[in-house]
Design a protein around this motif. Structure first.
Motif, short mmCIF file in Angstrom:
data_model
loop_
_atom_site.label_atom_id
_atom_site.label_comp_id
_atom_site.label_asym_id
_atom_site.label_seq_id
_atom_site.Cartn_x
_atom_site.Cartn_y
_atom_site.Cartn_z
N ALA A 89 0.76 -1.22 0.04
CA ALA A 89 0.09 0.14 -0.01
C ALA A 89 0.86 1.33 0.02
O ALA A 89 1.89 1.23 1.00
N ASP B 170 -5.38 6.70 -2.47
CA ASP B 170 -5.75 5.89 -3.64
C ASP B 170 -6.14 4.50 -3.15
O ASP B 170 -7.02 3.76 -3.91
N SER B 171 -5.44 4.13 -2.16
CA SER B 171 -5.55 2.44 -1.62
C SER B 171 -7.08 2.40 -1.21
O SER B 171 -7.45 1.30 -1.29
N ALA C 259 0.30 4.21 5.42
CA ALA C 259 -0.58 3.24 4.60
C ALA C 259 -1.96 3.33 4.93
O ALA C 259 -1.86 2.96 6.10
N GLU D 192 -5.77 1.24 4.69
CA GLU D 192 -6.41 0.07 4.24
C GLU D 192 -7.93 0.26 4.88
O GLU D 192 -8.10 0.69 5.69
#
Length: 106
Positions: free
Chosen positions: A33, A58-59, A89, A91
């Protein structure tokens, strides 16, 4: 023939959509990521969340904004403080945005 293929494809889409949203991503996926710049606005140890003003994610398909994130490791809540510049990162896990890794920005 193209019509049959299109119909079969359309009928198979629900099967693809039924994957387990609660499964943890493999470790390699978490490392893959991309890191995004952000500024910690608030650390909420009670809610186990950190509020981050961030750029495009974007992830997880989020535009720049300020929002709350859960954290993969709750010990991070003792290390982060308001005003910290980080790269992180993000998620989605069980429908919630989480910080899966971070580093202090240089």
């Amino acid at each position: 023939m193209r019509l049959i293929f299109s119909l079969l494809f359309a009928l198979s889409l629900p099967a693809f959509a039924q994957h387990d949203h609660h499964a943890s991503p493999p470790a390699a996926a978490a490392k893959a990521a991309p890191l995004t710049e952000g500024t910690v606005k608030k650390v909420d140890k009670t809610a186990s969340e950190v509020v981050i003003q961030h750029g495009q994610l974007d992830s997880i398909g989020m535009p720049p904004m300020t929002m709350s994130f859960g954290v993969t490791d709750k010990s991070w809540l003792n290390k982060l403080k308001a005003g910290d510049k980080i790269r992180f990162a993000a998620e989605m896990k069980a429908g919630n945005a989480i910080v899966s890794r971070y580093e202090l920005a240089k």
